[in-house]
Design an enzyme around this catalytic site. Structure first.
Site, PDB file in Angstrom:
ATOM      1  N   THR A  69       1.902   3.466  -6.399  1.00  0.00           N
ATOM      2  CA  THR A  69       2.203   3.846  -5.248  1.00  0.00           C
ATOM      3  C   THR A  69       1.619   5.349  -4.894  1.00  0.00           C
ATOM      4  O   THR A  69       0.657   5.487  -5.673  1.00  0.00           O
ATOM      5  CB  THR A  69       3.648   4.014  -5.341  1.00  0.00           C
ATOM      6  OG1 THR A  69       4.227   4.475  -3.733  1.00  0.00           O
ATOM      7  CG2 THR A  69       4.174   5.343  -6.058  1.00  0.00           C
ATOM      8  N   VAL A 127       0.840  -1.179  -0.046  1.00  0.00           N
ATOM      9  CA  VAL A 127      -0.088  -0.156   0.048  1.00  0.00           C
ATOM     10  C   VAL A 127       0.879   1.141  -0.055  1.00  0.00           C
ATOM     11  O   VAL A 127       1.855   1.138   0.840  1.00  0.00           O
ATOM     12  CB  VAL A 127      -0.993  -0.039   1.245  1.00  0.00           C
ATOM     13  CG1 VAL A 127      -1.655   1.182   1.272  1.00  0.00           C
ATOM     14  CG2 VAL A 127      -1.611  -1.277   1.557  1.00  0.00           C
ATOM     15  N   CYS A 128       0.370   2.187  -0.735  1.00  0.00           N
ATOM     16  CA  CYS A 128       1.277   3.464  -0.733  1.00  0.00           C
ATOM     17  C   CYS A 128       2.844   3.193  -0.967  1.00  0.00           C
ATOM     18  O   CYS A 128       3.228   2.374  -1.986  1.00  0.00           O
ATOM     19  CB  CYS A 128       1.215   4.217   0.544  1.00  0.00           C
ATOM     20  SG  CYS A 128       1.287   5.876   0.628  1.00  0.00           S
ATOM     21  N   SER A 129       3.687   4.010  -0.236  1.00  0.00           N
ATOM     22  CA  SER A 129       5.099   4.031  -0.576  1.00  0.00           C
ATOM     23  C   SER A 129       5.528   2.464  -0.109  1.00  0.00           C
ATOM     24  O   SER A 129       6.692   2.192  -0.469  1.00  0.00           O
ATOM     25  CB  SER A 129       5.673   4.938   0.125  1.00  0.00           C
ATOM     26  OG  SER A 129       5.580   4.908   1.715  1.00  0.00           O
ATOM     27  N   GLY A 130       4.667   1.558   0.399  1.00  0.00           N
ATOM     28  CA  GLY A 130       5.226   0.269   0.621  1.00  0.00           C
ATOM     29  C   GLY A 130       5.732  -0.586  -0.535  1.00  0.00           C
ATOM     30  O   GLY A 130       6.687  -1.296  -0.550  1.00  0.00           O
TER      31      GLY A 130
END
Lengths: 207, 207
Positions: free
Chosen positions: B119, B99-102
Site C-alpha cells: 500500500t 493501487v495505494c490505499s486501495g
C-alpha cells in the site's frame, strides 16, 4: 496558484491527470479543468470522461496553463476557441506548458515560432513544421514556455515546475506523497531504448 | 479483456488514471469506471470529477479490477456496496488489483487474510492490522491478487500486469506509446530515499 487544464475532445487522460495530481496536491494550488463550455469531455480511448468545471471565458487569466495532448490534438488545431484561449491566457501566465502533442496546440496558438519545445517522440517533425525548434528531451524550458515529451512526461514536468514555483522541499514532499519512485518493468519508454520493432507497434496504438 | 475501476468519493485521480491509461491503450482491452450508481464521482482534491459509466450491478464479472486509493479510502471501508462488489467480483476475476490505499479496501472485502500485499508507505502498519502480510515493495503479487504502492505505482503495476496477461512486446509498445521513460527531477519518491523531513511534510499533504 491557479492552474487551468483545457480539455478538448479526445485528449489523453494521463497527459492531464499526471500534472493535475502533482499540482493539486501542492498546498495553496488549485487546478481547474476548463473547456469551451463547462461539462463532461471524453478522452481519446472513449471510455474516460472528465468534467470541465469552468469555461474558457470563466478563466481568462490562470497563472499556469497545462495543455494536454491526445489523439484528438490534430483536430483541435483548428479549434479557434481553444487556441484563442491559449493565446490570450499566455499573455498573463507565469508559465504556459504542454504535455505530449499539446505543444502542437501551443504552436497553433502562435506561441512557438523559433522557440525550443518538445512533444511525443512520434511528432517531433510535425512540431518543427509548425515553426518550433524541436528538441528530443523529457522537459524543455524556454522562458515561461515549458513543454513535456509524451503522456507520462507531464508528471516530471509538473514536479520540476512546482520546485521552480515554490521550492525543492515542496516538490519533494508531493513526490513522496504520490510515491513517485518509478520502477518501470521494462526499458522501453523511449525509442532509443526500446527493443527493435517496439516503435512500429507503439505507433499502431496511436492511430 | 474487461477491466473495471471502481470510483468512490475522494479517490486519488492518478491511482485510477495511471492504470487506466496503460490498460486502455492495450489493443482489445476495455476499461470501465464503475460506481454504486453510474454518474460523476469527485476525487480527494475536490477538483477532478470522473464519470462512472456503469454501476456495480452492471459489471458483476470483470476480468480485472483495479481498486484505487485516496483520502476517502478510510470512509469507504464501511461502504458495503463497494466492498461487497469487490468480494463478489473477485470470485471470477483473472486479477484483483489495487493501487495505494486501495489495498485496504481489498482487506475490508476479506481478501487479504495472510496474503502478502502493499500500500502507500504511510499505511503499511494499517494494512497489517487488517490481517495482510504487509510488504514494502513497488508491486506485490500473490496469486491473482496484485497490489501496488502509492499513487504513481499503479502505472508500474499495470505495465507488469499487461505483460503477464498478453506478452512483453505488447506491454513495451504501450510503455513507448505513453513515453514512460520516467526522469523524476528529485530522488524523493520513497521514504528511504527522500531527504530528511520530507516524510513529515508529505504526510501533511495527505490529511
Amino acid at each position: 496558484m491557479q492552474v487551468a487544464i483545457p480539455l478538448y475532445p479526445r485528449y489523453t487522460a494521463l497527459d492531464a491527470v499526471g500534472p493535475y495530481t502533482v499540482l493539486a496536491f501542492a498546498p495553496g494550488w488549485t487546478v481547474t479543468f476548463v473547456a469551451e463550455e463547462a461539462g463532461p469531455v471524453t478522452d481519446d480511448q472513449g471510455t474516460l470522461t472528465l468534467t470541465a468545471t469552468a469555461s474558457y471565458a470563466d478563466m481568462p487569466r490562470p497563472d499556469v496553463i497545462v495543455v494536454p495532448g491526445g489523439l484528438g490534438t490534430l483536430d483541435a488545431l483548428s479549434d479557434t476557441a481553444l487556441t484563442g484561449w491559449i493565446r490570450q491566457a499566455h499573455e498573463h501566465t507565469t508559465w504556459t506548458t504542454s504535455v505530449c502533442s499539446g505543444s502542437l496546440l501551443l504552436g497553433a496558438a502562435g506561441l512557438l515560432k523559433g522557440v525550443q519545445a518538445t512533444t511525443h517522440w512520434a511528432l517531433l517533425d510535425l512540431l518543427k513544421e509548425g515553426g518550433a525548434v524541436a528538441v528530443s528531451q523529457r522537459v524543455v524550458k524556454e522562458g515561461k514556455i515549458w513543454t513535456a515529451a509524451g503522456v507520462s512526461a507531464g508528471i516530471d514536468m509538473a514536479l520540476t515546475l512546482l520546485a521552480q514555483a515554490t521550492d525543492e522541499e515542496t516538490a519533494q514532499s508531493v513526490q513522496l506523497a504520490i510515491e513517485y519512485d518509478p520502477q518501470p518493468p521494462f526499458t522501453a519508454g523511449s525509442p532509443d531504448k526500446a527493443p527493435e520493432g517496439t516503435a512500429e507497434r507503439a505507433l499502431r496504438l496511436l492511430i
